[in-house]
Scaffold this motif. Structure first.
Motif, PDB file in Angstrom:
ATOM      1  N   LEU A  53      20.656  41.201  12.393  1.00  0.00           N
ATOM      2  CA  LEU A  53      20.588  41.779  11.061  1.00  0.00           C
ATOM      3  C   LEU A  53      21.795  41.350  10.219  1.00  0.00           C
ATOM      4  O   LEU A  53      21.645  41.004   9.044  1.00  0.00           O
ATOM      5  N   GLU A  54      22.984  41.352  10.812  1.00  0.00           N
ATOM      6  CA  GLU A  54      24.181  40.906  10.090  1.00  0.00           C
ATOM      7  C   GLU A  54      24.045  39.449   9.677  1.00  0.00           C
ATOM      8  O   GLU A  54      24.433  39.071   8.569  1.00  0.00           O
ATOM      9  N   ASP A  55      23.500  38.623  10.550  1.00  0.00           N
ATOM     10  CA  ASP A  55      23.289  37.218  10.209  1.00  0.00           C
ATOM     11  C   ASP A  55      22.393  37.087   8.987  1.00  0.00           C
ATOM     12  O   ASP A  55      22.686  36.310   8.075  1.00  0.00           O
ATOM     13  N   GLU A  56      21.315  37.848   8.958  1.00  0.00           N
ATOM     14  CA  GLU A  56      20.396  37.786   7.825  1.00  0.00           C
ATOM     15  C   GLU A  56      21.056  38.281   6.550  1.00  0.00           C
ATOM     16  O   GLU A  56      20.911  37.685   5.492  1.00  0.00           O
ATOM     17  N   ILE A  57      21.792  39.381   6.639  1.00  0.00           N
ATOM     18  CA  ILE A  57      22.414  39.962   5.443  1.00  0.00           C
ATOM     19  C   ILE A  57      23.519  39.062   4.913  1.00  0.00           C
ATOM     20  O   ILE A  57      23.566  38.746   3.730  1.00  0.00           O
TER      21      ILE A  57
END
Length: 152
Positions: A68-72
């Motif tokens: 999720l952090e990668d996407e954000i």
């Protein structure tokens, strides 16, 4: 857990081999101690199993959060409109403060403050000073203070 259970089983066998009567005071005490140790061994085994399940669950949450952090952050690096951000390190607390690069070209004077300590980290006046250059920022603050004193 198997180690504790095997040790308790060994003690049970040892007490049976001692020929201590289960009706005697010593026999009752020994049998009671072994039963308590067996219950402790089972409890520790249950706790170990629960701990392993929690660790597995935490690992899966950590992996999901990483994705999720990668996407954000991937979408934050470059906005859909192509806007870029400027990063400035706060001299007060060391926090990296990010702000829109369009602030530099804004006609109005804008001060960017650190969200942690409320210290001014960037001023978009004619000199475009940032907190990364503390001597320039302090000079600006000093001259602003002098101007305020003269106005009084």
């Amino acid at each position: 857990m198997n180690d504790l259970k095997s040790k308790v089983a060994y003690l049970q066998g040892l007490s049976a081999g001692l020929d201590v009567s289960a009706e005697s005071k010593e026999g009752k005490l020994l049998q009671g101690i072994i039963e308590v140790l067996d219950e402790f061994a089972e409890s520790v085994g249950d706790l170990e199993e629960a701990q392993e399940q929690l660790e597995d669950y935490l690992d899966s949450i950590d992996e999901d959060l990483y994705h999720l952090e990668d996407e954000i952050y991937e979408s934050d690096d470059m906005d859909a409109c192509g806007e870029e951000y400027i990063e400035v390190d706060c001299p007060g607390c060391g926090e990296t403060v990010c702000f829109d690069a369009d602030i530099v070209d804004d006609d109005d004077v804008v001060e960017v403050t650190c969200p942690n300590c409320d210290e001014v980290v960037f001023i978009n006046d004619d000199t475009h000073q940032a907190a990364d250059e503390p001597e320039m920022l302090l000079g600006k603050v000093s001259s602003d203070a002098k101007d305020a004193d003269e106005d009084i």
